[in-house]
Design an enzyme around this catalytic site. Sequence first.
Site, PDB file in Angstrom:
ATOM      1  N   GLY B 115       0.832  -1.197   0.000  1.00 54.79           N
ATOM      2  CA  GLY B 115       0.000   0.000   0.000  1.00 54.79           C
ATOM      3  C   GLY B 115       0.862   1.241   0.000  1.00 54.79           C
ATOM      4  O   GLY B 115       0.410   2.327   0.360  1.00 54.79           O
ATOM      5  N   SER B 116       2.128   1.065  -0.421  1.00 55.14           N
ATOM      6  CA  SER B 116       3.025   2.198  -0.559  1.00 55.14           C
ATOM      7  C   SER B 116       3.155   3.002   0.724  1.00 55.14           C
ATOM      8  O   SER B 116       3.255   4.228   0.685  1.00 55.14           O
ATOM      9  CB  SER B 116       2.574   3.100  -1.720  1.00 55.14           C
ATOM     10  OG  SER B 116       2.399   2.335  -2.890  1.00 55.14           O
ATOM     11  N   TYR B 127      -5.637  -8.288   1.628  1.00 55.93           N
ATOM     12  CA  TYR B 127      -4.510  -8.859   2.368  1.00 55.93           C
ATOM     13  C   TYR B 127      -4.910 -10.004   3.269  1.00 55.93           C
ATOM     14  O   TYR B 127      -4.159 -10.961   3.451  1.00 55.93           O
ATOM     15  CB  TYR B 127      -3.746  -7.761   3.122  1.00 55.93           C
ATOM     16  CG  TYR B 127      -2.942  -6.939   2.147  1.00 55.93           C
ATOM     17  CD1 TYR B 127      -3.263  -5.621   1.853  1.00 55.93           C
ATOM     18  CD2 TYR B 127      -1.886  -7.534   1.449  1.00 55.93           C
ATOM     19  CE1 TYR B 127      -2.546  -4.906   0.909  1.00 55.93           C
ATOM     20  CE2 TYR B 127      -1.165  -6.828   0.501  1.00 55.93           C
ATOM     21  CZ  TYR B 127      -1.500  -5.512   0.234  1.00 55.93           C
ATOM     22  OH  TYR B 127      -0.791  -4.809  -0.703  1.00 55.93           O
ATOM     23  N   SER B 191       5.362  -4.771  -1.889  1.00 57.73           N
ATOM     24  CA  SER B 191       5.488  -3.325  -2.078  1.00 57.73           C
ATOM     25  C   SER B 191       6.153  -2.695  -0.852  1.00 57.73           C
ATOM     26  O   SER B 191       7.264  -3.096  -0.501  1.00 57.73           O
ATOM     27  CB  SER B 191       4.086  -2.759  -2.384  1.00 57.73           C
ATOM     28  OG  SER B 191       4.050  -1.362  -2.339  1.00 57.73           O
ATOM     29  N   PHE B 238      -0.621   0.365 -14.633  1.00 57.15           N
ATOM     30  CA  PHE B 238      -1.243   0.792 -13.383  1.00 57.15           C
ATOM     31  C   PHE B 238      -0.434   1.776 -12.546  1.00 57.15           C
ATOM     32  O   PHE B 238      -0.983   2.438 -11.690  1.00 57.15           O
ATOM     33  CB  PHE B 238      -1.586  -0.406 -12.468  1.00 57.15           C
ATOM     34  CG  PHE B 238      -2.399  -1.496 -13.116  1.00 57.15           C
ATOM     35  CD1 PHE B 238      -1.860  -2.762 -13.285  1.00 57.15           C
ATOM     36  CD2 PHE B 238      -3.690  -1.265 -13.558  1.00 57.15           C
ATOM     37  CE1 PHE B 238      -2.601  -3.778 -13.878  1.00 57.15           C
ATOM     38  CE2 PHE B 238      -4.435  -2.277 -14.150  1.00 57.15           C
ATOM     39  CZ  PHE B 238      -3.883  -3.537 -14.315  1.00 57.15           C
ATOM     40  N   GLY B 320       0.510  -6.515  -8.160  1.00 57.79           N
ATOM     41  CA  GLY B 320      -0.740  -7.058  -7.626  1.00 57.79           C
ATOM     42  C   GLY B 320      -1.186  -8.367  -8.244  1.00 57.79           C
ATOM     43  O   GLY B 320      -2.332  -8.764  -8.070  1.00 57.79           O
TER      44      GLY B 320
END
Lengths: 518, 358
Positions: B115-116, B127, B191, B238, B320
């Site tokens: 989720g950065s 998740y 990520s 994306f 993803g």
Amino acid sequence: MKRSHQETSVEEEAPSIEGSGCGGGDDNMDELLAVLGYKVRSSDMADVAQKLEQLEMVLSNDIGSSNNALNDTVHYNPSDLSGWAHSMLSELNYYPDLDPTRICDLRPIQDDDECCSSSNSNKRIRLGAWCDSVSSDSTRSVVLIEETGVRLVQALVACAEAVQHENLSLADALVKRVGTLAASQAGAMGKVATYFAEALARRIYRIHPSSAAIDPSFEEILQMNFYDSCPYLKFAHFTANQAILEAVTTSRGVHVIDLGLNQGMQWPALMQALALRPGGPPSFRLTGVGTLSNRDGIQELGWKLAQLAHAIGVEFEFSGLTTERLSDLEPDMFETRPDSETLVVNSVFELHPVLSQPGSIEKLLATVKAVKPSIVTVVEQEANHNGAVFLDRFNEALHYYSSLFDSLEDGVVIPSQDRVMSEIYLGRQILNVVAAEGIDRIERHETLSQWRKRMGSAGFDPVNLGSDAFKQASLLLALSGGGDGYRVEENDGSLMLAWQTKPLIAASAWKLAAELRR
Amino acid sequence: MAGGNEVNLNECKRIVPLNTWVLISNFKLAYKVLRRPDGSFNRYLAEFLDRKVPANTFPLDGVFSFDHVDSTTNLLTRIYQPASLLDLTRHGTLELTKPLSTTEIVPVLIFFHGGSFTHSSANSAIYDTFCRRLVTICGVVVVSVDYRRSPEHRYPCAYDDGWNALKWVKSRVWLQSGNDSNVYVYLAGDSSGGNIAHNVAVRATKEGVKVLGNILLHPMFGGQERTESEKSLDGKYFVTIQDRDWYWRAYLPEGEDRDHPACNPFGPRGQSLKGVNFPKSLVVVAGLDLVQDWQLAYVDGLKKNGLEVNLLYLKQATIGFYFLPNNDHFHCLMEELKKFVHPIEDSQSKSSPLLLTP
């Protein structure tokens, strides 16, 4: 009758459809997305993809103002991806003209029940992990790790098991053991255990709570204290009021039928919000339903609200209705003025007691339907404390009230006296869930998922609560002085108040099903 | 400009299954709305939009999960276990006071969701579902950490939370296994979660806490320089450079640039890991991820420090890809993961250092 946990497992990725076989378009939800919380029919996938593409294009062409517009607009039911994407496109005034193929794709915007609720509540599909965790069929277990007073909970559950198997001498021995262990257990766990032990003892010795009747004015004090000490009632009132306000934005007159007037704590805030409406307030009529013993209190309350209304410039009328049972209410007891008023029916924790008598809830909901409200607001505990098996109810309740008591423990701003009273208030509910039966067992909480079925069967469609209500409820919680762990969660158009990750209260709104409104 | 985007969207749609495309595009769009140009983040709307699921304290599909909040740190973790390991002695209660096993080793994966650094939670449906699949497919226990997110909580909050989670996990009797009563820990994340895993491992190494391995699923790294992959893949699958920059600005201390070691661990301000007892790593790179040059540089960096690393390069994968089990990349990932955490059982097919898939 012991139930093995392995037996209750449900296929994660295959939806089990109630009334199988005769599927058709409605039932082909994409299973993989469903597990992730998104309801998209396989047959709609390409269309949804197209909408997302269109949105992407609009956003990249005009990032600044689009971003602002979408931040400020109210969002609804993100699980309905098609509806969500569509409403964002509408918000950005995107619909390319002169493209005949596109026009065919448009859904009629004014009929929002088609757009926004792709779920037909009469054919609700069980969507695996996402919905089933609150299914009434399965047992929720209490998890014990070394930090939670394992021996105490072990003893409690063993006692409940003994009660379930009608081994009363064992149950008696165990309940005494629980008492001893609870006394030396610090914190929320010890307190919860004490209440559950007392409830078990009453059940064992058949001392039903109804024979320890409580003074109505003390009841009142407990409720008001609970309202002040922690956010649950405030959240309930606030969220219901948000839904009401949204439904009456253009009404000249508003009539609220409150199925549980109590101390009327919900209404001053609504009245003040109405008073501040741009363009001036509508008239506000409140019909409060209360119990016979409270007749004088009701009149006095009406008078006080009238004074408030006068002070803030809202035209106000009040009538009080008393009844022993909500299911005794008949449509003709209510004076409705459909030409000049928008009718609201409000129920905050008033529906579940009606479940104690078979047939009553259906009758009550039929009455509500018959008065033709524009909106029905419902707030209930998010728990299944109405299962057929005692032990299941016990375990659910142990889990639920443990969370509730935990949340009270965390509120550093609550003076200990107020917290004790809140615990007593909740303790009475525990007593009722565990020790009462039949008509006396009124704390028959059911989950939103169960209420959705009931409301659907009774002829109501859901009204989605939006991101503005979500945000404001979140802000309210942050300001309520309670602990850090409160969260608001959106669930398929309803809002839930959770302590940490456990939803405890669910607020939903309803309208008459489409065919009935015509 | 619009025409160019259309071409890219169509190509992207060909590469992934349609429902995957819808899922990830939905996130991409929603996230774009939430990231305000001034650097602020619409947290309320983010929480409203995020699909969350409760834990399942009764076993569902062979996995049961529950949440734990640490009373001192207020850190929430969601623990997932295979139902087969449970001692269901009592109806309605599950006691977790004894080790997972006294004979075999049960790996415990401490998982940091992606989720950065800004989006999602341990109880986000994407998740939760992924963690459940990890349990059933890879035969592990998963502890998913609900770390504090940016921009409200910047570096090093996420790392501190990760470290606290590691300490907590290591000290749980009921997470021990094997005949020597240890907690067998792997750190994992996708990520930003991958980035967190690396940094927690660094600290673990410094403080002598044993971690058996790191699993980094298209980990979030970066740097001031614009790499080839960033330039050529910008906006195509994306992800955009612009959004990556936004997230780094939201996470790193104010005024810092992307050569900060949290972002660029083997860059100009990076630190050496030579001669330290850093765990072995499995780094998974999606071939259509614009961040890949940084991820490959990370792999290089580990090698240059003499550390053991396996690279799984999934050429046609987008970010993803592991959210839905409807593609080969997902299954390939799970196979590699299984081998990585169960090395003793699989001495026949030892995972090779470099794996490429078409």
